[in-house]
Design a protein around this motif. Structure first.
Motif, mmCIF file in Angstrom:
data_model
loop_
_atom_site.group_PDB
_atom_site.id
_atom_site.type_symbol
_atom_site.label_atom_id
_atom_site.label_comp_id
_atom_site.label_asym_id
_atom_site.label_seq_id
_atom_site.Cartn_x
_atom_site.Cartn_y
_atom_site.Cartn_z
ATOM 1 N N VAL A 314 0.835 -1.212 0.000
ATOM 2 C CA VAL A 314 0.000 0.000 0.000
ATOM 3 C C VAL A 314 0.861 1.248 0.000
ATOM 4 C CG1 VAL A 314 -1.698 1.330 1.312
ATOM 5 C CG2 VAL A 314 -1.939 -1.153 1.096
ATOM 6 N N ASN A 315 1.869 1.304 0.859
ATOM 7 C CA ASN A 315 2.679 2.520 0.991
ATOM 8 C C ASN A 315 3.446 2.844 -0.285
ATOM 9 O OD1 ASN A 315 1.784 2.810 3.588
ATOM 10 N ND2 ASN A 315 3.653 2.025 4.540
ATOM 11 N N SER A 316 4.013 1.795 -0.928
ATOM 12 C CA SER A 316 4.813 2.056 -2.129
ATOM 13 C C SER A 316 3.986 2.713 -3.220
ATOM 14 C CB SER A 316 5.424 0.754 -2.643
ATOM 15 O OG SER A 316 4.397 -0.170 -3.018
ATOM 16 N N ARG A 317 2.725 2.418 -3.278
ATOM 17 C CA ARG A 317 1.840 3.032 -4.288
ATOM 18 C C ARG A 317 1.246 4.337 -3.779
ATOM 19 N NH1 ARG A 317 2.067 -2.259 -4.706
ATOM 20 N NH2 ARG A 317 1.926 -3.308 -6.743
ATOM 21 N N HIS A 318 0.914 4.355 -2.490
ATOM 22 C CA HIS A 318 0.265 5.553 -1.949
ATOM 23 C C HIS A 318 1.209 6.755 -1.969
ATOM 24 C CE1 HIS A 318 -1.766 8.155 1.049
ATOM 25 N NE2 HIS A 318 -2.875 7.588 0.563
ATOM 26 N N ARG A 319 2.499 6.514 -1.856
ATOM 27 C CA ARG A 319 3.454 7.625 -1.863
ATOM 28 C C ARG A 319 3.440 8.382 -3.206
ATOM 29 N NH1 ARG A 319 7.344 3.622 -0.050
ATOM 30 N NH2 ARG A 319 7.339 3.526 2.230
ATOM 31 N N THR A 320 3.083 7.677 -4.269
ATOM 32 C CA THR A 320 3.094 8.308 -5.597
ATOM 33 C C THR A 320 1.847 9.134 -5.863
ATOM 34 O OG1 THR A 320 2.043 6.399 -6.674
ATOM 35 C CG2 THR A 320 4.438 6.364 -6.464
ATOM 36 N N GLY A 321 0.870 9.028 -4.974
ATOM 37 C CA GLY A 321 -0.380 9.729 -5.203
ATOM 38 C C GLY A 321 -0.429 11.091 -4.531
ATOM 39 N N VAL A 322 -1.523 11.806 -4.828
ATOM 40 C CA VAL A 322 -1.721 13.155 -4.304
ATOM 41 C C VAL A 322 -3.044 13.189 -3.553
ATOM 42 C CG1 VAL A 322 -1.917 15.602 -4.873
ATOM 43 C CG2 VAL A 322 -0.473 14.099 -6.264
ATOM 44 N N GLY A 323 -3.037 13.765 -2.338
ATOM 45 C CA GLY A 323 -4.251 13.895 -1.563
ATOM 46 C C GLY A 323 -5.058 15.094 -1.984
ATOM 47 N N LEU A 324 -6.242 15.218 -1.416
ATOM 48 C CA LEU A 324 -7.090 16.370 -1.718
ATOM 49 C C LEU A 324 -6.443 17.663 -1.285
ATOM 50 C CD1 LEU A 324 -10.714 15.163 -0.849
ATOM 51 C CD2 LEU A 324 -9.733 15.609 -3.109
ATOM 52 N N ASP A 325 -5.550 17.614 -0.308
ATOM 53 C CA ASP A 325 -4.871 18.811 0.158
ATOM 54 C C ASP A 325 -3.606 19.103 -0.626
ATOM 55 O OD1 ASP A 325 -3.345 16.723 0.996
ATOM 56 O OD2 ASP A 325 -3.288 17.272 3.115
ATOM 57 N N GLY A 326 -3.340 18.291 -1.669
ATOM 58 C CA GLY A 326 -2.167 18.506 -2.489
ATOM 59 C C GLY A 326 -0.912 17.815 -1.977
ATOM 60 N N GLY A 327 -0.987 17.194 -0.822
ATOM 61 C CA GLY A 327 0.177 16.532 -0.259
ATOM 62 C C GLY A 327 0.471 15.216 -0.949
ATOM 63 N N THR A 328 1.736 14.823 -0.928
ATOM 64 C CA THR A 328 2.154 13.571 -1.570
ATOM 65 C C THR A 328 3.244 12.900 -0.738
ATOM 66 O OG1 THR A 328 2.904 12.603 -3.661
ATOM 67 C CG2 THR A 328 3.933 14.674 -2.984
ATOM 68 N N ASN A 329 3.712 11.725 -1.207
ATOM 69 C CA ASN A 329 4.783 10.980 -0.537
ATOM 70 C C ASN A 329 4.410 10.641 0.916
ATOM 71 O OD1 ASN A 329 7.288 9.674 -0.622
ATOM 72 N ND2 ASN A 329 8.304 11.430 0.349
ATOM 73 N N ARG A 330 3.198 10.178 1.101
ATOM 74 C CA ARG A 330 2.718 9.827 2.444
ATOM 75 C C ARG A 330 2.518 8.317 2.545
ATOM 76 N NH1 ARG A 330 -1.834 14.438 2.173
ATOM 77 N NH2 ARG A 330 -0.728 16.160 3.225
ATOM 78 N N ASP A 331 2.811 7.777 3.746
ATOM 79 C CA ASP A 331 2.569 6.363 4.034
ATOM 80 C C ASP A 331 1.231 6.216 4.733
ATOM 81 O OD1 ASP A 331 4.947 5.518 2.963
ATOM 82 O OD2 ASP A 331 6.029 5.558 4.868
ATOM 83 N N MET A 332 0.432 5.265 4.242
ATOM 84 C CA MET A 332 -0.846 5.010 4.926
ATOM 85 C C MET A 332 -0.631 4.211 6.206
ATOM 86 S SD MET A 332 -4.393 3.323 3.472
ATOM 87 C CE MET A 332 -4.882 4.889 2.743
ATOM 88 N N PHE A 333 0.315 3.253 6.190
ATOM 89 C CA PHE A 333 0.608 2.447 7.383
ATOM 90 C C PHE A 333 2.018 2.765 7.870
ATOM 91 C CE2 PHE A 333 -2.565 -0.122 5.096
ATOM 92 C CZ PHE A 333 -3.503 -0.290 6.106
ATOM 93 N N VAL A 334 2.138 2.933 9.178
ATOM 94 C CA VAL A 334 3.438 3.275 9.761
ATOM 95 C C VAL A 334 3.736 2.332 10.927
ATOM 96 C CG1 VAL A 334 3.274 5.693 9.097
ATOM 97 C CG2 VAL A 334 2.371 4.968 11.316
ATOM 98 N N ASP A 335 5.006 2.364 11.309
ATOM 99 C CA ASP A 335 5.485 1.564 12.440
ATOM 100 C C ASP A 335 5.408 2.426 13.698
ATOM 101 O OD1 ASP A 335 6.919 0.117 14.303
ATOM 102 O OD2 ASP A 335 8.863 0.452 13.340
#
Length: 469
Positions: A314-335
């Motif tokens: 999930v994270n490897s793909r989610h980082r390439t996307g853009v949120g509604l707030d314009g943010g990117t490079n985010r991990d959905m699951f963290v340690d």
């Protein structure tokens, strides 16, 4: 010259012997329902006449001198007892594993509408909803909630396995104490039996109690025994002496105290006197060691693999996307251990807090749901988290069924062996009643012989020479 009263002595010996036989039969009947009691038998042997002639003596009467009870024999077959202990040890081992697999199945609780498999399915469906409505914050919020459910399900599964591990660890400590106490009891009984044997005192009941303790040691750790000529037995575990004569050694559990520490410090049983490892592979304690070192850590590792795969995919793909707030490079699951432990089922958590942070596409805006569409298809990926989880569940089902089948088969084998053991050493009331009647009739016959001899002697002593007076 042969004694005129030899017949009296012969009849008296019969009275003593038959009475002793009735005493033994009575003891058997009294303990017919006593756990571990072995039936006993009075071994009677004929008493012969003198075999060494005396000077100026006439030859001894060839009829013999009666009967005597040579020994009170404890009827227990050592071969059957050894086999019985071995079968009980294996049965305890397999039963322990079967019970554990049943508890682990309760942790996974599959198939179920609320277990982790269904939670993952709902999570991927949540990405599908976001793909259909990229601008809908409600769909994104629902996705975050489902992600939290999945993370919580992984953590709960690990916690449940950790609880099972803690319980098994506590049980192993209790079993170790039980084994040490039983070893001390066998050593004390060895000493008492040896002293009684040397003094010619009865020791059958003490041997019965010792056999119960030996069976307990076999069920706990697969202990084996070797008998000594003086009546004592030596007990071995994994080729090392647990009890030698009147001396007992003790075991202590060592190693990790928590599931998460097990990989670096396996749980072991060691001898208290030299700290060497005790090899215990069967019995309840053998199952406990396998539980603590292999089975539970293995399934905890399966959950860790699901968590790592979920986060990576999930994270490897989610980082390439853009949120509604314009943010990117985010991990959905963290340690949540901040990298101290690394991503595991115990440390996984959701790193996004706002629905606007969810990336549905690679283009900034509310109409791109391409990334969410890609993520929604991960549930059917060949090596994805769902595939890993399904493999773990299938493996658990197969191993649980195998353990159940093996335990059932071994239970029947053990039951058959116990039946043979009981047939050999158990008290049969009908047989004892027959013995009592036999001893009673023999006693009455001996008493009648005494009466006949008494009448003959009365005639000889009091009536000889009265004819013609």
């Amino acid at each position: 010259m042969a004694s005129t009263f030899g017949g009296l002595n012969t009849a008296l010996s019969a009275l003593y012997a038959q009475r002793r036989g009735m005493d033994v039969a009575s003891q058997n009947v009294a303990n017919a329902n006593t756990a571990g009691y072995s039936r006993q038998r009075a071994d009677m042997v004929p008493t012969g006449g003198a075999v060494v002639p005396a000077i100026f003596a006439t030859p001894a009467d060839k009829a013999g001198a009666g009967v005597k009870v040579e020994d009170i024999v404890r009827l227990r077959d050592n071969f059957l007892e050894t086999r019985g202990r071995a079968e009980h040890a294996q049965s305890s081992y397999l039963t322990g594993k079967q019970d554990l697999y049943t508890r682990i199945e309760g942790v996974f609780a599959e198939p179920s509408d609320t277990a982790l498999g269904a939670q993952l399915t709902d999570f991927w469906a949540g990405f599908g909803d976001v793909a259909n409505r990229p601008g809908d914050t409600a769909a994104r919020n629902q996705l975050l909630q489902r992600a939290e459910v999945v993370a919580d399900g992984l953590r709960a599964g690990y916690d449940a396995l950790s609880s099972q591990w803690d319980t098994s660890s506590t049980q192993l400590g209790a079993y170790t104490t039980q084994l040490n106490n039983a070893a001390d009891a066998v050593a004390a009984l060895n000493q008492a039996i040896t002293q009684a044997t040397a003094a010619g005192m009865p020791s059958n009941e003490m041997k019965d109690e010792r056999d119960l303790r030996l069976m307990e040691l076999a069920e706990l750790a697969g202990a084996t025994t070797v008998a000594r000529e003086n009546g004592a037995v030596d007990v071995y575990i994994g080729g090392s002496t647990l009890v030698g004569g009147s001396t007992a050694r003790h075991l202590v559990p060592t190693g990790a105290n928590r599931l998460e520490d097990q990989a670096g410090a396996e749980v072991e049983l060691r001898w208290a006197d030299n700290n060497l490892e005790a090899v215990v592979t069967v019995g309840t304690m053998g199952a406990g060691l396998e539980t603590l070192n292999n089975i539970i850590p293995g399934y905890a590792g399966e959950l860790d693999a699901v968590a790592v795969s979920l986060a990576n995919e999930v994270n490897s793909r989610h980082r390439t996307g853009v949120g509604l707030d314009g943010g990117t490079n985010r991990d959905m699951f963290v340690d949540n251990s901040a990298g101290v432990i690394g991503m595991t089922a115990r440390t996984i958590s959701v790193g996004l807090t706002l629905p606007e942070e969810v990336a549905a596409g690679t283009i900034n805006g509310t109409l791109d749901g391409s990334l969410a569409t890609t993520l929604s298809k991960l549930g059917s990926a060949t090596n994805g988290p769902d595939s890993i989880y399904r493999s773990a569940v299938v493996k658990l089902g197969v191993e649980s069924q195998t353990a159940q089948r093996r335990a059932d088969i071994q239970g029947r084998v053990t039951g058959d062996m116990d039946a043979l053991r009981f047939a050999d050493s158990g008290v049969n009331i009908d047989e004892e009643m027959t013995n009592l009647i036999s001893y009673q009739k023999a006693y009455e016959a001996a008493a009648r012989v005494l009466t006949s001899l008494d009448e003959a002697l009365d005639t000889l002593i009091n009536r000889t020479g009265l004819v013609g007076r």
